[in-house]
Motif scaffolding. Structure first.
Motif, PDB file in Angstrom:
ATOM      1  N   ARG A  69    -110.578 117.620  35.306  1.00  0.00           N
ATOM      2  CA  ARG A  69    -109.898 119.049  34.263  1.00  0.00           C
ATOM      3  C   ARG A  69    -108.485 119.510  34.249  1.00  0.00           C
ATOM      4  O   ARG A  69    -108.374 120.351  33.841  1.00  0.00           O
TER       5      ARG A  69
ATOM      6  N   PHE B  36    -108.898 114.259  28.676  1.00  0.00           N
ATOM      7  CA  PHE B  36    -109.945 115.049  28.669  1.00  0.00           C
ATOM      8  C   PHE B  36    -111.083 113.561  28.736  1.00  0.00           C
ATOM      9  O   PHE B  36    -111.755 112.356  29.052  1.00  0.00           O
TER      10      PHE B  36
ATOM     11  N   GLU C 136    -118.907 121.543  28.950  1.00  0.00           N
ATOM     12  CA  GLU C 136    -119.219 120.215  28.321  1.00  0.00           C
ATOM     13  C   GLU C 136    -120.122 119.815  28.054  1.00  0.00           C
ATOM     14  O   GLU C 136    -121.444 120.632  28.426  1.00  0.00           O
TER      15      GLU C 136
END
Length: 195
Positions: free
Chosen positions: A89, A95, A130
């Motif tokens: 993060r 990512f 997520e």
């Protein structure tokens, strides 16, 4: 005769040292238990899209491919997953697409005592922002096998003794996306055609 005996003794002493040195050259990522975090932090700036980081349970196999680095983390699975997620993060360049074993969805407390606590600790790591994709375990292992032939995979083993609990982070570029990629490819083709 003494000369040959002396020569054999010397060779027998030198060969193991050469073998040990070669082992260190082939596996420079050998790390002590205490420095897995440092190893990951040093490696993360070098990793990019198509690289993977995997946090696993204890029975996850030690894979032989040279593209796979395995570290051991003597901490709880939740703490290790949280550390990895936090570092991803915070990174400016990547990512993660997150995968878990589909078989994990079928685990119950009766079948696998401790799975509820595992899920609770993981839900704190993955705060809902997520998306997690569930795939069959063998499909995920096959993906890693294929990827590791060209790209680096970092596996971090924990002492967790629950099956199908590994979490797979497939890294992707944070500052570029699929829409812009399609656009630039189309524009570059148009530029070639008009040239």
């Amino acid at each position: 005769m003494r000369y040959w005996y002396f020569l054999l003794v010397c060779i027998s002493l030198i060969l193991p040292a050469c073998h040990e040195q070669a082992g260190n050259v082939l596996h420079p990522e050998k790390t002590s238990v205490a420095d897995w975090k440092e190893s990951l932090q040093e490696k993360l700036p070098l990793l990019g899209h198509r690289n993977w980081i995997v946090v696993t349970d204890m029975a996850y196999p030690l894979q032989a491919d040279l593209g796979i680095i395995t570290l051991y983390a003597p901490e709880t699975f939740g703490n290790v997953a949280a550390f990895v997620m936090d570092r991803i993060r915070r990174s400016e360049h990547v990512f993660a697409h997150i995968y878990q074993d589909r078989e994990q969805l079928a685990l119950t407390e009766e079948l696998c005592p401790g799975v509820t606590a595992y899920r609770n600790s993981l839900s704190k790591v993955l705060d809902g922002s997520e998306k997690v994709t569930f795939l069959p375990h063998e499909e995920l292992i096959s993906k890693l096998d294929s990827v590791s032939k060209l790209y680096q995979v970092v596996v971090i083993k924990t002492a967790l003794t629950l099956p199908y609990t590994s979490i797979f982070f497939e890294l992707d570029c944070k500052y570029w996306d699929a829409v812009r990629e399609v656009t630039v490819r189309k524009l570059s083709m148009d530029a070639v055609d008009n040239h």
